[in-house]
Design an enzyme around this catalytic site. Structure first.
Site, PDB file in Angstrom:
ATOM      1  N   GLU A  55       8.674  -4.054   2.094  1.00  0.00           N
ATOM      2  CA  GLU A  55       9.598  -3.652   3.149  1.00  0.00           C
ATOM      3  C   GLU A  55       9.767  -2.138   3.200  1.00  0.00           C
ATOM      4  OE1 GLU A  55      10.548  -7.771   1.661  1.00  0.00           O
ATOM      5  OE2 GLU A  55      10.288  -5.807   0.716  1.00  0.00           O
ATOM      6  N   TYR A 108       6.201  -2.486 -11.675  1.00  0.00           N
ATOM      7  CA  TYR A 108       4.889  -3.119 -11.705  1.00  0.00           C
ATOM      8  C   TYR A 108       3.813  -2.086 -11.970  1.00  0.00           C
ATOM      9  CZ  TYR A 108       3.681  -2.031  -6.728  1.00  0.00           C
ATOM     10  OH  TYR A 108       3.391  -1.448  -5.526  1.00  0.00           O
ATOM     11  N   ASN A 182       3.841 -12.734   3.743  1.00  0.00           N
ATOM     12  CA  ASN A 182       3.573 -12.085   2.452  1.00  0.00           C
ATOM     13  C   ASN A 182       3.506 -13.091   1.300  1.00  0.00           C
ATOM     14  OD1 ASN A 182       3.005  -9.291   1.960  1.00  0.00           O
ATOM     15  ND2 ASN A 182       4.932  -8.782   2.984  1.00  0.00           N
ATOM     16  N   GLY A 243     -10.444  -8.815  11.615  1.00  0.00           N
ATOM     17  CA  GLY A 243      -9.472  -8.248  12.538  1.00  0.00           C
ATOM     18  C   GLY A 243      -8.171  -9.017  12.571  1.00  0.00           C
ATOM     19  N   GLY A 267      -1.341  -2.810   0.146  1.00  0.00           N
ATOM     20  CA  GLY A 267      -0.467  -2.050   1.031  1.00  0.00           C
ATOM     21  C   GLY A 267      -0.949  -1.971   2.464  1.00  0.00           C
ATOM     22  N   ASP A 270       1.117  -4.026   4.987  1.00  0.00           N
ATOM     23  CA  ASP A 270       2.398  -3.425   5.353  1.00  0.00           C
ATOM     24  C   ASP A 270       2.197  -2.339   6.403  1.00  0.00           C
ATOM     25  OD1 ASP A 270       3.513  -5.030   3.331  1.00  0.00           O
ATOM     26  OD2 ASP A 270       3.204  -3.462   1.835  1.00  0.00           O
ATOM     27  N   ASP A 306       0.107   2.521  -2.461  1.00  0.00           N
ATOM     28  CA  ASP A 306       0.538   1.807  -1.255  1.00  0.00           C
ATOM     29  C   ASP A 306       0.739   2.728  -0.062  1.00  0.00           C
ATOM     30  OD1 ASP A 306       0.609  -0.196  -3.107  1.00  0.00           O
ATOM     31  OD2 ASP A 306       2.620  -0.892  -2.633  1.00  0.00           O
TER      32      ASP A 306
END
Length: 339
Positions: A55, A108, A182, A243, A267, A270, A306
């Site tokens: 997020e 992490y 996710n 795609g 990443g 996102d 990310d």
């Protein structure tokens, strides 16, 4: 909650935000050199400190393109938590966080090798796992045009799941509700398939990888995934290197994934979501929203970490993105490691 929202609506317009992104952000340890092998490999490596969270990644990309963005979460009263808040604040994200003196900030680490990137999480009992329905009042106080969260927040704890449900069912009228599935195999159990499907159906905009739809619900085509995800106004199916496809009503749009030399895929999903949401906030055509998502994802695929350096994310006007609006859909690489 309603009284909180009523007071917020009476406040100055400067307090409103374009987007509120809700979920856990953790401190991230990256080895340098990236390729660590053998039992004594860490002995000769340097660990670089960064941050990572689905997020907040979206929040950073939206902030970089000029939107007013708030990130809502909780961190521990520790150096990692202060680093997370400082890093996001430096990116222009307004951080609305609770500092928990009893729980740590999640952590992490990434390990890169010839088989790809391995991600290891240390988040059990973290400060963000205590997020709950009551936190929604602070979010609505910002009067966001858009609220974005993910299936990760729904899985970190029962109270986190309750907050996601509140965001998707209790949003004030006119708030665009965005949800990214996710799916994380090591985080979501078998019982979470129905939870994620229910959450996705309550959103206005939902992002889901075709690989996720297959693993969770047995959908093998974009059409099957779209049929399952009834309810949202806009459904975006990411198809990895093929795609992505978007559906709105009986129309569909397609864009190909970016052609880049992939350094690390983590990443990119996102970034893709942020590009699409940026286009929606700017009222760009759906095809152009997908093009912007693919462009942003491409900047992440080229780097480790990310969030790429700012130089790789200078905005383009979504309304001027190349490509005709067609009754097809496109997507970008689905980048979800096994947590």
């Amino acid at each position: 909650m309603s009284s909180e929202h009523g007071r917020a609506a009476a406040s100055a317009s400067a307090s409103a935000v374009d987007a509120a992104c809700v979920g856990e952000t953790m401190a991230l340890l990256l080895p340098d050199p990236a390729d660590l092998r053998g039992p004594a490999a860490l002995g000769g490596a340097t660990l670089r400190l960064d941050i990572g969270g689905a997020e907040s990644n979206v929040a950073v990309y939206l902030a970089r393109t000029g939107h007013r963005v708030a990130w809502h979460s909780a961190v521990g009263d520790d150096a990692f938590g202060r680093h997370v808040v400082g890093r996001l604040t430096a990116e222009g994200v307004h951080c609305v966080v609770r500092t928990d003196p009893e729980r740590p900030t999640g952590l992490y680490a990434k390990e890169s090798g010839p088989e790809g990137t391995r991600v290891r999480y240390y988040r059990r009992g973290s400060a963000a796992s205590a997020l709950n329905r009551r936190d929604a009042a602070r979010i609505w106080a910002d009067r966001p045009r858009l609220v974005h969260t993910t299936g990760i927040t729904a899985a970190i704890s029962d109270t986190g799941r309750g907050l996601v449900e509140e965001l998707l069912t209790g949003a004030p009228p006119g708030t665009l509700r965005s949800f990214d599935v996710n799916h994380r195999p090591a985080l979501h159990g078998a019982s979470d398939a129905e939870v994620l499907l229910s959450a996705a159906r309550r959103a206005d905009v939902v992002f889901c990888g075709l690989d996720e739809a297959r693993a969770l619900w047995g959908a093998t085509t974009v059409e099957e995934a779209r049929a399952l995800l009834s309810g949202p106004e806009l459904v975006v199916i990411k198809q990895g290197p093929q795609g992505a496809t978007a559906f709105r009503g009986d129309r569909r749009w397609y864009r190909p994934a970016p052609e880049v030399d992939v350094v690390e895929p983590v990443g990119a999903g996102d970034a893709f979501a942020a590009g699409v949401l940026r286009g929606l906030l700017s009222k760009a055509p759906i095809g152009n929203c997908l093009t912007e998502g693919a462009r942003l994802a491409g900047t992440v695929l080229r780097v480790r970490g990310d969030i790429p350096p700012r130089a790789g994310t200078e905005p383009e006007r979504p309304g001027a993105a190349p490509g005709r609006e067609r009754c097809e859909t496109t997507g970008v690489r689905s980048a979800h490691p096994d947590d």
